[in-house]
Structure formats: C-alpha cells, structure tokens
Design a protein around this motif. Structure first.
Motif, PDB file in Angstrom:
ATOM      1  N   TYR A   1      -9.694  -3.629   8.742  1.00 19.11           N
ATOM      2  CA  TYR A   1      -9.113  -3.157   7.482  1.00 19.11           C
ATOM      3  C   TYR A   1      -7.693  -2.641   7.677  1.00 19.11           C
ATOM      4  N   GLN A   2      -7.410  -2.073   8.843  1.00 16.10           N
ATOM      5  CA  GLN A   2      -6.062  -1.566   9.123  1.00 16.10           C
ATOM      6  C   GLN A   2      -5.020  -2.680   9.009  1.00 16.10           C
ATOM      7  N   ILE A   3      -5.396  -3.880   9.404  1.00 16.78           N
ATOM      8  CA  ILE A   3      -4.466  -5.017   9.338  1.00 16.78           C
ATOM      9  C   ILE A   3      -4.477  -5.648   7.949  1.00 16.78           C
ATOM     10  N   ARG A   4      -5.651  -5.744   7.359  1.00 14.61           N
ATOM     11  CA  ARG A   4      -5.751  -6.397   6.046  1.00 14.61           C
ATOM     12  C   ARG A   4      -4.954  -5.655   4.979  1.00 14.61           C
ATOM     13  N   LYS A   5      -4.913  -4.322   5.046  1.00 16.89           N
ATOM     14  CA  LYS A   5      -4.163  -3.592   4.015  1.00 16.89           C
ATOM     15  C   LYS A   5      -2.654  -3.803   4.179  1.00 16.89           C
ATOM     16  N   ILE A   6      -2.203  -4.080   5.402  1.00 16.67           N
ATOM     17  CA  ILE A   6      -0.794  -4.418   5.623  1.00 16.67           C
ATOM     18  C   ILE A   6      -0.497  -5.796   5.033  1.00 16.67           C
ATOM     19  N   PHE A   7      -1.391  -6.743   5.289  1.00 13.81           N
ATOM     20  CA  PHE A   7      -1.242  -8.077   4.710  1.00 13.81           C
ATOM     21  C   PHE A   7      -1.201  -7.999   3.188  1.00 13.81           C
ATOM     22  N   SER A   8      -2.070  -7.175   2.618  1.00 13.00           N
ATOM     23  CA  SER A   8      -2.147  -7.052   1.162  1.00 13.00           C
ATOM     24  C   SER A   8      -0.853  -6.499   0.577  1.00 13.00           C
ATOM     25  N   ALA A   9      -0.257  -5.500   1.238  1.00 11.37           N
ATOM     26  CA  ALA A   9       1.001  -4.915   0.751  1.00 11.37           C
ATOM     27  C   ALA A   9       2.124  -5.948   0.770  1.00 11.37           C
ATOM     28  N   ALA A  10       2.175  -6.763   1.816  1.00  8.36           N
ATOM     29  CA  ALA A  10       3.202  -7.805   1.901  1.00  8.36           C
ATOM     30  C   ALA A  10       2.963  -8.889   0.856  1.00  8.36           C
ATOM     31  N   GLN A  11       1.694  -9.221   0.642  1.00  5.11           N
ATOM     32  CA  GLN A  11       1.345 -10.275  -0.309  1.00  5.11           C
ATOM     33  C   GLN A  11       1.655  -9.866  -1.744  1.00  5.11           C
ATOM     34  N   HIS A  12       1.633  -8.569  -2.003  1.00  8.65           N
ATOM     35  CA  HIS A  12       1.888  -8.054  -3.359  1.00  8.65           C
ATOM     36  C   HIS A  12       3.371  -8.145  -3.735  1.00  8.65           C
ATOM     37  N   TYR A  13       4.237  -8.298  -2.756  1.00  2.96           N
ATOM     38  CA  TYR A  13       5.678  -8.292  -3.021  1.00  2.96           C
ATOM     39  C   TYR A  13       6.088  -9.516  -3.839  1.00  2.96           C
ATOM     40  N   ARG A  14       7.027  -9.294  -4.757  1.00  3.62           N
ATOM     41  CA  ARG A  14       7.643 -10.386  -5.514  1.00  3.62           C
ATOM     42  C   ARG A  14       9.158 -10.236  -5.411  1.00  3.62           C
ATOM     43  N   SER A  15       9.831 -11.352  -5.241  1.00  2.00           N
ATOM     44  CA  SER A  15      11.282 -11.331  -5.072  1.00  2.00           C
ATOM     45  C   SER A  15      11.983 -11.432  -6.426  1.00  2.00           C
ATOM     46  N   PHE A  16      12.835 -10.451  -6.717  1.00  2.32           N
ATOM     47  CA  PHE A  16      13.646 -10.458  -7.927  1.00  2.32           C
ATOM     48  C   PHE A  16      15.118 -10.394  -7.524  1.00  2.32           C
ATOM     49  N   PRO A  17      15.988 -11.179  -8.176  1.00  3.26           N
ATOM     50  CA  PRO A  17      17.408 -11.191  -7.817  1.00  3.26           C
ATOM     51  C   PRO A  17      18.111  -9.941  -8.325  1.00  3.26           C
ATOM     52  N   ILE A  18      17.895  -8.833  -7.660  1.00  2.55           N
ATOM     53  CA  ILE A  18      18.446  -7.567  -8.121  1.00  2.55           C
ATOM     54  C   ILE A  18      19.050  -6.807  -6.948  1.00  2.55           C
ATOM     55  N   THR A  19      20.143  -6.101  -7.200  1.00  6.81           N
ATOM     56  CA  THR A  19      20.808  -5.290  -6.182  1.00  6.81           C
ATOM     57  C   THR A  19      21.028  -3.876  -6.723  1.00  6.81           C
TER      58      THR A  19
ATOM     59  N   PRO B   1      16.917  -2.925  -3.560  1.00  5.57           N
ATOM     60  CA  PRO B   1      16.234  -1.655  -3.281  1.00  5.57           C
ATOM     61  C   PRO B   1      14.712  -1.773  -3.299  1.00  5.57           C
ATOM     62  N   TYR B   2      14.179  -2.718  -4.098  1.00  9.36           N
ATOM     63  CA  TYR B   2      12.732  -2.897  -4.127  1.00  9.36           C
ATOM     64  C   TYR B   2      12.240  -3.463  -2.800  1.00  9.36           C
ATOM     65  N   ALA B   3      13.007  -4.350  -2.195  1.00  9.33           N
ATOM     66  CA  ALA B   3      12.667  -4.863  -0.872  1.00  9.33           C
ATOM     67  C   ALA B   3      12.723  -3.742   0.165  1.00  9.33           C
ATOM     68  N   ASP B   4      13.719  -2.863   0.038  1.00 10.57           N
ATOM     69  CA  ASP B   4      13.812  -1.711   0.943  1.00 10.57           C
ATOM     70  C   ASP B   4      12.564  -0.836   0.835  1.00 10.57           C
ATOM     71  N   ALA B   5      12.092  -0.640  -0.390  1.00 10.07           N
ATOM     72  CA  ALA B   5      10.916   0.206  -0.610  1.00 10.07           C
ATOM     73  C   ALA B   5       9.676  -0.399   0.044  1.00 10.07           C
ATOM     74  N   VAL B   6       9.516  -1.718  -0.058  1.00 14.38           N
ATOM     75  CA  VAL B   6       8.350  -2.379   0.534  1.00 14.38           C
ATOM     76  C   VAL B   6       8.469  -2.410   2.058  1.00 14.38           C
ATOM     77  N   MET B   7       9.677  -2.605   2.570  1.00 13.72           N
ATOM     78  CA  MET B   7       9.890  -2.539   4.022  1.00 13.72           C
ATOM     79  C   MET B   7       9.463  -1.177   4.559  1.00 13.72           C
ATOM     80  N   TYR B   8       9.850  -0.130   3.848  1.00 13.86           N
ATOM     81  CA  TYR B   8       9.492   1.230   4.254  1.00 13.86           C
ATOM     82  C   TYR B   8       7.975   1.416   4.192  1.00 13.86           C
ATOM     83  N   GLN B   9       7.359   0.896   3.132  1.00 11.23           N
ATOM     84  CA  GLN B   9       5.905   1.000   2.980  1.00 11.23           C
ATOM     85  C   GLN B   9       5.180   0.279   4.119  1.00 11.23           C
ATOM     86  N   LEU B  10       5.635  -0.930   4.465  1.00  7.30           N
ATOM     87  CA  LEU B  10       5.007  -1.696   5.536  1.00  7.30           C
ATOM     88  C   LEU B  10       5.131  -0.981   6.882  1.00  7.30           C
ATOM     89  N   GLU B  11       6.300  -0.423   7.138  1.00  4.31           N
ATOM     90  CA  GLU B  11       6.489   0.292   8.398  1.00  4.31           C
ATOM     91  C   GLU B  11       5.523   1.472   8.499  1.00  4.31           C
TER      92      GLU B  11
END
Length: 259
Positions: A167-185, A67-77
């Motif tokens: 800046y419009q592109i850099r803030k997208i890069f920053s949001a993706a870079q902030h993501y961390r993968s956790f083995p959670i469902t 679900p955390y990956a889903d949240a970041v996907m939604y944020q990036l979109e």
C-alpha cells in the motif's frame, strides 16, 4: 588537468554515464513493478515504468513554472519519504522477530534462486527514490515469508504486513496518476488569464507557500525569478488595497456611530 588546460589543448570531457540495475526476488515486488490490468473485479494498478512516465511529465510541467506541478512534486516527495520510514519499520519488526531464535540455531538470508534482474532508467530523482522503496518492499516480503515459514508469525500476520508494505507504493502511484497537465504558469495566475479556471476546478486553489516557492520538493527546479517578482508585486498591491478598504469601512462605522 585544469579546465584552462583542457580548453587550451582542445580536449573535451565525454558525457557522464551510469547504469542502475536491481534484483527482485518476490512475486509481490515483481507484480508491483509490472502493474496490473483492469479485471472483472479488480481495478488497474500502474507499474513502475508508467510511474516513471507520469512523474517525468509532472517534472516537465514544474520546469515550465507550473505551480500545480510543483504542488504534486512536493506531495510525491513527502509520500515517498513517509513510505520509506513505514517499510523500514515493518522490516525492523520482522527482523526483531527472527532475531529471537534460540542459541545454537542460525538462519541464512533468504533469496530467490532466479531473481528478476531489471535495468532501471528514470528521468527524475523521484523515480529512482520510488525504485529504492520497491527494493525495500521486496526485502520486506522475503523476510515475512521466511518468518512465516519458520513459525515466527501467522499467515494472517504475514499477509497483513505484505498489504501494508504494498500500500505504501500504491498510494504514491495513485497520487501521480491523479495528476492532470494544464498549460498554466505563475505568470498566468498573476495576470488572471483564461487558463486558470480549468486548473482551479480540478485541483482547487494553489497553496500560497507553494505558489511563492517556499514549499517545494528538494528535487524541483528553481522557481522562475520573474514570476516570483510579479507575484510579490501583486501581493503588495493586494495588501495596500485591503488596508484601504479596511480604512474606509472603519470610517463608515465611525460616521454611523456619530450619526
């Protein structure tokens, strides 16, 4: 030929194939594609290839019902959609300024004599949408340099709009870079497994609407049906327990008043 006819004749359709290539004309767009290494006074800025890898990892976690990956996907979109509108607004503004040319004067479109041609391959639709944004930024940079060259805008105006576009592109890069993968469902959240605390500590609580699959990127895979069933079942139990507690509290208050 129908599918049945193909099966009968033993014929199979080959894998689909398509190639996407882009031309970048300005240093600003090219440097955004390539990224920047950490310097003495400058931080690292990831480039588009690194963004592709990051968003691909986020997408894989989303496929695994994270679900955390889903949240970041939604944020990036949302960030990409908003950035498209902002870059288009800046481009329209620049075009309007140049359109004020006196009659009898014409300007050709500005292009580089030797643009950088790049083959693009992303494993996710969000990666491609960010590439379209980069091309839009490249067009904006071209128009701003043309407008400054012919005296429509000042250097400060040009540089300010270039910064806003980048800046419009850099803030997208920053949001993706902030993501961390956790083995959670979602199932882990229902069962309250030991994998939850590290993810909660890093991201915080999952948005309820994201958890239930009501708020998600239009490019995300479908939510695991079994996980949703377990979540709804847990919510029903929680609701019943909450109502029972309220009933006990009300009865206790009533007894105190009567006493």
């Amino acid at each position: 030929m129908t599918d049945n006819a193909e099966k009968k004749d033993g014929k199979k359709v080959g894998a689909l194939h398509s190639e996407l290539r882009i031309d970048l004309h300005t240093f600003y767009a090219i440097s955004t594609w390539e990224g920047r290494e950490r310097g003495t006074r400058k931080d690292t800025i990831i480039g588009m290839p690194r963004f592709f890898r990051l968003v691909s990892s986020i997408n894989r976690d989303s496929l695994a019902d994270n679900p955390y990956a889903d949240a970041v996907m939604y944020q990036l979109e949302k960030l990409i959609d908003e950035a498209h509108k902002n870059v288009q607004r800046l481009l329209d503004e620049a075009n309007d300024l140049i359109a004020e040319l006196p009659s009898g004067i014409s300007l050709s479109n500005v292009v580089s004599k030797s643009p950088l041609n790049i083959g693009v391959h992303s494993h996710t639709p969000l990666g491609y949408r960010c590439v379209y944004l980069l091309v839009g930024f490249d067009q904006l940079a071209l128009k701003l340099f043309q407008a400054h060259h012919y005296g429509f805008i000042s250097r400060q105006h040009r540089d300010d709009r270039l910064y806003q576009g980048g800046y419009q592109i850099r803030k997208i890069f920053s949001a993706a870079q902030h993501y961390r993968s956790f083995p959670i469902t979602r199932r882990d959240i229902v069962l309250a497994t030991e994998t939850i605390p590290p993810a909660q500590q890093y991201f915080g609580e999952v948005d309820r609407e994201v958890l239930l699959g009501r708020k998600r990127s239009r490019f995300s895979p479908r939510v695991n049906a079994e996980s949703l069933r377990l979540l709804h079942e847990r919510l029903r139990h929680t609701s019943r327990d909450h109502k029972a507690e309220e009933s006990i509290d009300k009865q206790g208050d009533k007894d105190e008043r009567q006493g």
